[in-house]
Scaffold this active site. Sequence first.
Site, PDB file in Angstrom:
ATOM      1  N   LYS A  22       0.848  -1.209   0.000  1.00 53.57           N
ATOM      2  CA  LYS A  22       0.000   0.000   0.000  1.00 53.57           C
ATOM      3  C   LYS A  22       0.879   1.253   0.000  1.00 53.57           C
ATOM      4  CE  LYS A  22      -1.743   1.586   4.083  1.00 53.57           C
ATOM      5  NZ  LYS A  22      -1.471   2.998   4.424  1.00 53.57           N
ATOM      6  N   ASN A  23       1.860   1.285   0.899  1.00 54.28           N
ATOM      7  CA  ASN A  23       2.624   2.518   1.081  1.00 54.28           C
ATOM      8  C   ASN A  23       3.647   2.774  -0.025  1.00 54.28           C
ATOM      9  OD1 ASN A  23       1.081   3.040   3.269  1.00 54.28           O
ATOM     10  ND2 ASN A  23       2.612   2.468   4.803  1.00 54.28           N
ATOM     11  N   CYS A 115      -5.769  13.004  12.631  1.00 51.44           N
ATOM     12  CA  CYS A 115      -5.499  11.594  12.381  1.00 51.44           C
ATOM     13  C   CYS A 115      -5.501  10.891  13.729  1.00 51.44           C
ATOM     14  CB  CYS A 115      -4.128  11.472  11.706  1.00 51.44           C
ATOM     15  SG  CYS A 115      -3.641   9.780  11.448  1.00 51.44           S
ATOM     16  N   ARG A 120      -0.080  14.791  12.919  1.00 48.36           N
ATOM     17  CA  ARG A 120       0.786  14.415  11.788  1.00 48.36           C
ATOM     18  C   ARG A 120       1.067  15.640  10.930  1.00 48.36           C
ATOM     19  NH1 ARG A 120      -1.128   8.788   9.300  1.00 48.36           N
ATOM     20  NH2 ARG A 120       0.932   8.915   8.359  1.00 48.36           N
ATOM     21  N   ASP A 306       4.187   0.656  12.194  1.00 44.45           N
ATOM     22  CA  ASP A 306       2.996   0.030  11.613  1.00 44.45           C
ATOM     23  C   ASP A 306       2.803  -1.420  12.071  1.00 44.45           C
ATOM     24  OD1 ASP A 306       2.532   2.389  10.298  1.00 44.45           O
ATOM     25  OD2 ASP A 306       3.314   1.717   8.371  1.00 44.45           O
ATOM     26  N   ARG A 398      -8.968  -0.222   4.318  1.00 48.10           N
ATOM     27  CA  ARG A 398      -8.080   0.823   3.786  1.00 48.10           C
ATOM     28  C   ARG A 398      -6.716   0.243   3.433  1.00 48.10           C
ATOM     29  NH1 ARG A 398      -6.591   4.908   7.588  1.00 48.10           N
ATOM     30  NH2 ARG A 398      -5.087   5.074   5.906  1.00 48.10           N
TER      31      ARG A 398
HETATM   32  N1  EPU Z   1       6.744  14.431  10.864  1.00 50.35           N
HETATM   33  C1  EPU Z   1       6.976  15.765  11.142  1.00 50.35           C
HETATM   34  N2  EPU Z   1       6.849  16.664  10.119  1.00 50.35           N
HETATM   35  C2  EPU Z   1       6.530  16.311   8.863  1.00 50.35           C
HETATM   36  C3  EPU Z   1       6.300  14.934   8.590  1.00 50.35           C
HETATM   37  C4  EPU Z   1       6.415  14.022   9.621  1.00 50.35           C
HETATM   38  O1  EPU Z   1       7.260  16.125  12.280  1.00 50.35           O
HETATM   39  O2  EPU Z   1       6.455  17.174   7.978  1.00 50.35           O
HETATM   40  C5  EPU Z   1       6.879  13.435  11.946  1.00 50.35           C
HETATM   41  C6  EPU Z   1       5.616  12.626  12.171  1.00 50.35           C
HETATM   42  O3  EPU Z   1       4.728  13.280  13.030  1.00 50.35           O
HETATM   43  C7  EPU Z   1       6.165  11.342  12.752  1.00 50.35           C
HETATM   44  C8  EPU Z   1       7.470  11.165  12.005  1.00 50.35           C
HETATM   45  O4  EPU Z   1       7.816  12.461  11.511  1.00 50.35           O
HETATM   46  O5  EPU Z   1       6.444  11.507  14.110  1.00 50.35           O
HETATM   47  C9  EPU Z   1       7.427  10.190  10.855  1.00 50.35           C
HETATM   48  O6  EPU Z   1       6.273  10.428  10.037  1.00 50.35           O
HETATM   49  P1  EPU Z   1       6.315  10.185   8.473  1.00 50.35           P
HETATM   50  O7  EPU Z   1       6.255  11.500   7.782  1.00 50.35           O
HETATM   51  O8  EPU Z   1       7.466   9.296   8.153  1.00 50.35           O
HETATM   52  O9  EPU Z   1       4.953   9.421   8.219  1.00 50.35           O
HETATM   53  P2  EPU Z   1       4.196   9.422   6.824  1.00 50.35           P
HETATM   54  O10 EPU Z   1       5.166   9.505   5.729  1.00 50.35           O
HETATM   55  O11 EPU Z   1       3.087  10.404   6.863  1.00 50.35           O
HETATM   56  C10 EPU Z   1       4.253   6.856   6.377  1.00 50.35           C
HETATM   57  C11 EPU Z   1       3.263   5.738   6.250  1.00 50.35           C
HETATM   58  C12 EPU Z   1       2.673   5.421   7.614  1.00 50.35           C
HETATM   59  C13 EPU Z   1       3.811   5.042   8.558  1.00 50.35           C
HETATM   60  C14 EPU Z   1       4.844   6.183   8.613  1.00 50.35           C
HETATM   61  C15 EPU Z   1       6.062   5.849   9.456  1.00 50.35           C
HETATM   62  C16 EPU Z   1       2.377   5.995   4.000  1.00 50.35           C
HETATM   63  C17 EPU Z   1       1.212   6.291   3.144  1.00 50.35           C
HETATM   64  N3  EPU Z   1       2.196   6.124   5.316  1.00 50.35           N
HETATM   65  O12 EPU Z   1       3.528   7.984   6.855  1.00 50.35           O
HETATM   66  O13 EPU Z   1       1.823   4.287   7.411  1.00 50.35           O
HETATM   67  O14 EPU Z   1       3.306   4.798   9.843  1.00 50.35           O
HETATM   68  O15 EPU Z   1       5.300   6.486   7.282  1.00 50.35           O
HETATM   69  O16 EPU Z   1       6.684   4.722   8.976  1.00 50.35           O
HETATM   70  O17 EPU Z   1       3.430   5.623   3.535  1.00 50.35           O
HETATM   71  C18 EPU Z   1       0.035   2.838   7.853  1.00 50.35           C
HETATM   72  O18 EPU Z   1       0.303   2.257   6.795  1.00 50.35           O
HETATM   73  O19 EPU Z   1      -0.764   2.370   8.709  1.00 50.35           O
HETATM   74  C19 EPU Z   1       0.665   4.120   8.139  1.00 50.35           C
HETATM   75  C20 EPU Z   1       0.210   4.981   9.039  1.00 50.35           C
END
Ligand code: EPU
Length: 420
Positions: A22-23, A115, A120, A306, A398
């Site tokens: 998915k990701n 969320c 996030r 995850d 999802r």
């Molecule tokens: N963060 C910030 N600022 C930003 C972005 C992120 O402070 O601009 C923080 C977040 O709050 C968190 C950390 O950085 O504490 C990591 O978040 P990240 O940005 O890596 O998360 P994401 O890219 O939004 C993806 C996956 C998530 C998974 C996370 C961490 C996708 C679509 N989503 O989210 O997947 O938990 O990386 O590995 O790729 C899931 O599949 O259930 C899911 C939530």
Amino acid sequence: MDKIRIHGGHPLSGSIKISGSKNSSLPILAATLLTREQCVVHEVPDLSDTHYMLQILMHLGAQVERASGTVSVTAEKTQSVAPYDIVRKMRASVCVLGPLLGRCKEATVSLPGGCVIGDRPIDLHLKGFEALGAAVRVESGNIKIFAPKLTGTVINMQGRLGPTVLGTDNVMMAAVLADGLTVIEGAAQEPEVVDLANFLNKMGAKIEGAGTRRIIIEGVRALHGAEHQVIPDRIEAGTFLVAGAISGEGVTVKRVNPEHVRSVTDALAACGFPIDTADNAISVWPNGDARALEIKTDPYPGFPTDMQAQMCALLSTSHGTSVVMENIFPQRYMHVAELKRMGAQMRLEGATAVIDGVDRLLGAPVMASDLRASAALVLAGLKAEGITEVSRVYHIDRGYERLDEKLSELGAHIERVKEV
Ligand code: EPU
């Protein structure tokens, strides 16, 4: 609304094939906006999140065809505005920002809402776009980005809680069409970032270093169409391995990259579960007395956030006291109260869960609150005595392709029923 009913205590055995990630699929589908030509993506899982992404692409003007796991996208023309109605259903919609900025040099995308797994922010994504020369404004709930020209630069994507996965993806997708060289320091190293970089390179991008903390991108003038097969979903694989550990007589997951799930198989082995690994298959075998564990979630290659909820379900009946530390999303513990309703002994101390293993869980009606928390409740239901009913199954749909059917193929007594 559907719910999932599980009659616990029927051990799993046999093998199942893991679906595409998915990701990986979500940013790869978004990346198809970077070219006018046709892109063909295989092994896209049939999930509501991938459907939402395709709806967004169609709204932006792309032609989309989907047959089984193969999706073809042709974005001959694209407009640059994705309104709230269309993006609110999925937070990962933000990953159209990078490709829209790259291709159209402007983008207006509704800001993702709250969320359940915690705050996030997307400040790092925006900081990255600004470093490339874009002006960013937040207006009436929308992010508006505009850059007459994108220019390569050095960008650090490291945040307070580690690197950002979709932030790294977004900046990479904008930078492939920037002038000159972009260096992303503090890049996320997740396999899904590597998969996206491989796809972009097939489209004609020049990206090196994906999978390390430094990604180097040499901007090109235009990208072309490409064909790609999405990597297997390491979180689905991990979830089925934990299912096999919780209630199994030998479960094999096929079409998996063992390296991608190493932290999960290491954790299961540390609990005492025998693991066999082949080229693209992993088996987990029962052990009489699972041991307690200390784990902490970390960016890849650490233990994935995850998989934290599913691991809590397993540790709820492991012998001794386990400690689980959530370092990525400190509030991601919606499953704890529900597992306690099934008899688990757990308490939260800030971002840490302390779990005293119990001998048995008892089936109960429980409520899914997010994707991985819901999966954890289903896994607990496999082990619990009696009937567990997990409501709000749309969370599971999802991110897991046919979870109930696959578990049923392994011998679980599980059915999907209409909620009255
Ligand atoms: N963060 C910030 N600022 C930003 C972005 C992120 O402070 O601009 C923080 C977040 O709050 C968190 C950390 O950085 O504490 C990591 O978040 P990240 O940005 O890596 O998360 P994401 O890219 O939004 C993806 C996956 C998530 C998974 C996370 C961490 C996708 C679509 N989503 O989210 O997947 O938990 O990386 O590995 O790729 C899931 O599949 O259930 C899911 C939530």
